[in-house]
Design a protein around this motif. Structure first.
Motif, PDB file in Angstrom:
ATOM      1  N   ARG A 234       6.059 -21.577 -17.902  1.00 36.94           N
ATOM      2  CA  ARG A 234       6.130 -20.599 -16.808  1.00 36.94           C
ATOM      3  C   ARG A 234       6.651 -21.252 -15.525  1.00 36.94           C
ATOM      4  O   ARG A 234       7.500 -20.694 -14.833  1.00 36.94           O
ATOM      5  CB  ARG A 234       4.741 -19.999 -16.574  1.00 36.94           C
ATOM      6  CG  ARG A 234       4.682 -19.005 -15.429  1.00 36.94           C
ATOM      7  CD  ARG A 234       3.320 -18.334 -15.367  1.00 36.94           C
ATOM      8  NE  ARG A 234       3.212 -17.450 -14.222  1.00 36.94           N
ATOM      9  CZ  ARG A 234       2.755 -17.824 -13.040  1.00 36.94           C
ATOM     10  NH1 ARG A 234       2.346 -19.075 -12.855  1.00 36.94           N
ATOM     11  NH2 ARG A 234       2.676 -16.965 -12.031  1.00 36.94           N
ATOM     12  N   LYS A 235       6.148 -22.445 -15.231  1.00 35.46           N
ATOM     13  CA  LYS A 235       6.587 -23.155 -14.026  1.00 35.46           C
ATOM     14  C   LYS A 235       8.057 -23.555 -14.133  1.00 35.46           C
ATOM     15  O   LYS A 235       8.784 -23.576 -13.122  1.00 35.46           O
ATOM     16  CB  LYS A 235       5.733 -24.401 -13.806  1.00 35.46           C
ATOM     17  CG  LYS A 235       4.287 -24.112 -13.413  1.00 35.46           C
ATOM     18  CD  LYS A 235       4.197 -23.416 -12.070  1.00 35.46           C
ATOM     19  CE  LYS A 235       2.747 -23.200 -11.647  1.00 35.46           C
ATOM     20  NZ  LYS A 235       2.632 -22.516 -10.337  1.00 35.46           N
ATOM     21  N   LYS A 236       8.508 -23.854 -15.353  1.00 42.58           N
ATOM     22  CA  LYS A 236       9.911 -24.198 -15.547  1.00 42.58           C
ATOM     23  C   LYS A 236      10.806 -23.002 -15.249  1.00 42.58           C
ATOM     24  O   LYS A 236      11.847 -23.130 -14.581  1.00 42.58           O
ATOM     25  CB  LYS A 236      10.133 -24.675 -16.985  1.00 42.58           C
ATOM     26  CG  LYS A 236      11.567 -25.095 -17.268  1.00 42.58           C
ATOM     27  CD  LYS A 236      11.733 -25.557 -18.709  1.00 42.58           C
ATOM     28  CE  LYS A 236      13.180 -25.972 -18.976  1.00 42.58           C
ATOM     29  NZ  LYS A 236      13.376 -26.403 -20.382  1.00 42.58           N
ATOM     30  N   LEU A 237      10.408 -21.827 -15.715  1.00 41.96           N
ATOM     31  CA  LEU A 237      11.178 -20.616 -15.447  1.00 41.96           C
ATOM     32  C   LEU A 237      11.179 -20.292 -13.956  1.00 41.96           C
ATOM     33  O   LEU A 237      12.206 -19.873 -13.396  1.00 41.96           O
ATOM     34  CB  LEU A 237      10.594 -19.443 -16.239  1.00 41.96           C
ATOM     35  CG  LEU A 237      10.751 -19.504 -17.764  1.00 41.96           C
ATOM     36  CD1 LEU A 237      10.003 -18.350 -18.427  1.00 41.96           C
ATOM     37  CD2 LEU A 237      12.221 -19.486 -18.160  1.00 41.96           C
ATOM     38  N   LEU A 238      10.032 -20.490 -13.316  1.00 43.52           N
ATOM     39  CA  LEU A 238       9.944 -20.239 -11.875  1.00 43.52           C
ATOM     40  C   LEU A 238      10.831 -21.200 -11.098  1.00 43.52           C
ATOM     41  O   LEU A 238      11.463 -20.819 -10.098  1.00 43.52           O
ATOM     42  CB  LEU A 238       8.490 -20.360 -11.405  1.00 43.52           C
ATOM     43  CG  LEU A 238       7.541 -19.259 -11.851  1.00 43.52           C
ATOM     44  CD1 LEU A 238       6.106 -19.584 -11.431  1.00 43.52           C
ATOM     45  CD2 LEU A 238       7.956 -17.908 -11.265  1.00 43.52           C
ATOM     46  N   TYR A 239      10.881 -22.429 -11.547  1.00 47.36           N
ATOM     47  CA  TYR A 239      11.730 -23.425 -10.884  1.00 47.36           C
ATOM     48  C   TYR A 239      13.208 -23.075 -11.052  1.00 47.36           C
ATOM     49  O   TYR A 239      13.989 -23.148 -10.085  1.00 47.36           O
ATOM     50  CB  TYR A 239      11.439 -24.813 -11.453  1.00 47.36           C
ATOM     51  CG  TYR A 239      12.351 -25.900 -10.935  1.00 47.36           C
ATOM     52  CD1 TYR A 239      12.583 -26.059  -9.574  1.00 47.36           C
ATOM     53  CD2 TYR A 239      13.000 -26.764 -11.819  1.00 47.36           C
ATOM     54  CE1 TYR A 239      13.432 -27.048  -9.100  1.00 47.36           C
ATOM     55  CE2 TYR A 239      13.847 -27.763 -11.353  1.00 47.36           C
ATOM     56  CZ  TYR A 239      14.058 -27.897  -9.995  1.00 47.36           C
ATOM     57  OH  TYR A 239      14.900 -28.883  -9.530  1.00 47.36           O
ATOM     58  N   GLU A 240      13.596 -22.690 -12.252  1.00 47.81           N
ATOM     59  CA  GLU A 240      14.984 -22.292 -12.489  1.00 47.81           C
ATOM     60  C   GLU A 240      15.355 -21.069 -11.651  1.00 47.81           C
ATOM     61  O   GLU A 240      16.476 -20.986 -11.120  1.00 47.81           O
ATOM     62  CB  GLU A 240      15.194 -22.000 -13.976  1.00 47.81           C
ATOM     63  CG  GLU A 240      15.098 -23.237 -14.859  1.00 47.81           C
ATOM     64  CD  GLU A 240      15.136 -22.914 -16.341  1.00 47.81           C
ATOM     65  OE1 GLU A 240      15.036 -21.706 -16.670  1.00 47.81           O
ATOM     66  OE2 GLU A 240      15.267 -23.839 -17.159  1.00 47.81           O
ATOM     67  N   ASN A 241      14.421 -20.139 -11.514  1.00 49.97           N
ATOM     68  CA  ASN A 241      14.667 -18.965 -10.679  1.00 49.97           C
ATOM     69  C   ASN A 241      14.747 -19.353  -9.206  1.00 49.97           C
ATOM     70  O   ASN A 241      15.553 -18.797  -8.450  1.00 49.97           O
ATOM     71  CB  ASN A 241      13.555 -17.931 -10.889  1.00 49.97           C
ATOM     72  CG  ASN A 241      13.767 -16.683 -10.069  1.00 49.97           C
ATOM     73  OD1 ASN A 241      14.688 -15.907 -10.307  1.00 49.97           O
ATOM     74  ND2 ASN A 241      12.909 -16.476  -9.068  1.00 49.97           N
ATOM     75  N   ALA A 242      13.907 -20.316  -8.796  1.00 48.91           N
ATOM     76  CA  ALA A 242      13.917 -20.775  -7.404  1.00 48.91           C
ATOM     77  C   ALA A 242      15.263 -21.395  -7.043  1.00 48.91           C
ATOM     78  O   ALA A 242      15.736 -21.245  -5.902  1.00 48.91           O
ATOM     79  CB  ALA A 242      12.791 -21.777  -7.177  1.00 48.91           C
ATOM     80  N   ILE A 243      15.897 -22.082  -8.001  1.00 53.23           N
ATOM     81  CA  ILE A 243      17.221 -22.665  -7.757  1.00 53.23           C
ATOM     82  C   ILE A 243      18.240 -21.559  -7.491  1.00 53.23           C
ATOM     83  O   ILE A 243      19.048 -21.638  -6.553  1.00 53.23           O
ATOM     84  CB  ILE A 243      17.655 -23.521  -8.969  1.00 53.23           C
ATOM     85  CG1 ILE A 243      16.746 -24.740  -9.119  1.00 53.23           C
ATOM     86  CG2 ILE A 243      19.103 -23.968  -8.805  1.00 53.23           C
ATOM     87  CD1 ILE A 243      17.038 -25.573 -10.352  1.00 53.23           C
TER      88      ILE A 243
END
Length: 339
Positions: A234-243
């Motif tokens: 979940r945090k990985k997806l959030l990080y990719e979205n944050a980029i």
């Protein structure tokens, strides 16, 4: 007497992962502090520029009111001479009422801007003591590509998202450590006064190595590992979205900067043209070359609106620069060299 010392020599790297996770937590706190600093600085700039803009509008409307008052006085004299009609004088008086209403509103805007300034920055005795031109080198990036590149390592929201993803990876390692073997080394020293003991010496020293491997604990450890992995994903997806959000925000702020700059340049030309036209119309009106009172009033109104638009455009351009710095993540005292 007995002395026993135990030392864990291996615990599945869970302790190391937990230490690294705590260090990442400190970095997150620093990034959150930077985010707060950016928000405060932007609010301060908005409050400061709000006072400057309110002052400029006040001066513009005050001068306009004085100008219309002279226009009414002039039309009254010209009416007595038969050079204008009663309708012309009525138009001037109507414009005077409108000018007075705008002037009163501008005074209220100054008071509101002052209160907002004091709420965010501090006490302000006189709004006109603030100087419009402040010597700050904003150091705007030379291109959108450069702005996005800088933001990758500077934007606090992006940094926080990345660090939270790294923390989630450490949580997985900690959960994995609960399933890994652990090793303990112990040393025990005993001293006895019992001479009837089967040992033929009074002192006893023991070194013991113990290895533990959790085989089954009701599924708790496996459930914890599964939960940590889901959180990591979940945090990985959030990080990719944050980029993606970061790139979009920087691009939007850059576009807004270019737009406000273009508008400012256009409004400057508009003001110059309106001033030339207004001077010509007034000169023709005063010399009796066919210009009516309505022509003068309309020309004054166009010039007035142009000057207000110029003041507003200057503020919007200034704010767009600071908003771009905030979107990049470099709106801080250190970057701006503010002491």
């Amino acid at each position: 007497k007995s002395i026993k010392i135990e030392q864990k020599i291996f615990q599945g790297l869970g302790g190391v992962a937990d230490l690294k996770k705590n260090k990442i937590g400190l970095k997150i706190a620093d990034a959150e502090l930077l985010s707060v600093e950016q928000s405060i600085l932007l609010k301060a700039v908005e409050a400061f520029s709000g006072v400057i803009f309110a002052n400029e509008k006040f001066i513009i409307y005050q001068r306009n009111l004085n100008l219309i008052e002279r226009q009414v006085d002039m039309d009254q004299i010209r009416l007595e001479r038969g050079q204008v009609s009663v309708a012309d004088l009525a138009q001037s008086e109507s414009s005077l009422a409108e000018a007075n209403a705008k002037f009163i509103q501008s005074k209220n805007n100054v008071i509101t801007a002052k209160l907002n300034y004091e709420n965010i920055i501090g006490p302000l005795n006189d709004t006109f003591e603030l100087e419009k031109n402040v010597n700050i080198n904003l150091k705007i990036p030379i291109s959108l590509k450069n702005a996005i590149f800088i933001s990758k390592n500077s934007n606090p929201n992006l940094i926080i998202s990345k660090l939270e993803f790294e923390q989630s990876e450490k949580d997985v390692q900690i959960a994995q450590a609960d399933l890994a073997p652990s090793a303990t080394l112990s040393f025990e020293s005993k001293e006895t006064d019992d001479f009837s003991s089967t040992y033929d010496q009074q002192d006893k020293e023991t070194i013991e190595a113990t290895i533990k491997w959790p085989i089954f604990s009701g599924g708790k450890n496996y459930a914890g590992l599964s939960k940590s992995k889901n959180l990591r994903n979940r945090k990985k997806l959030l990080y990719e979205n944050a980029i993606k959000v970061n790139d979009t925000n920087v691009a939007s702020a850059w576009s807004n900067l270019q737009s406000t700059k273009s508008v400012l340049d256009a409004v400057k030309l508009q003001v110059k043209a309106a001033e030339i036209a207004n001077e010509g119309i007034i000169a023709e009106y005063e010399s009796g070359q066919g210009r009516s009172t309505l022509d003068v009033l309309q020309s004054n109104s166009i010039l007035l609106n142009a000057k207000v638009s110029l003041a507003n455009s200057e503020r919007e351009y200034l704010l767009s620069q600071f908003k771009l710095l905030k979107s990049i993540g470099i709106l801080n005292a250190q970057y701006l060299s503010i002491k």
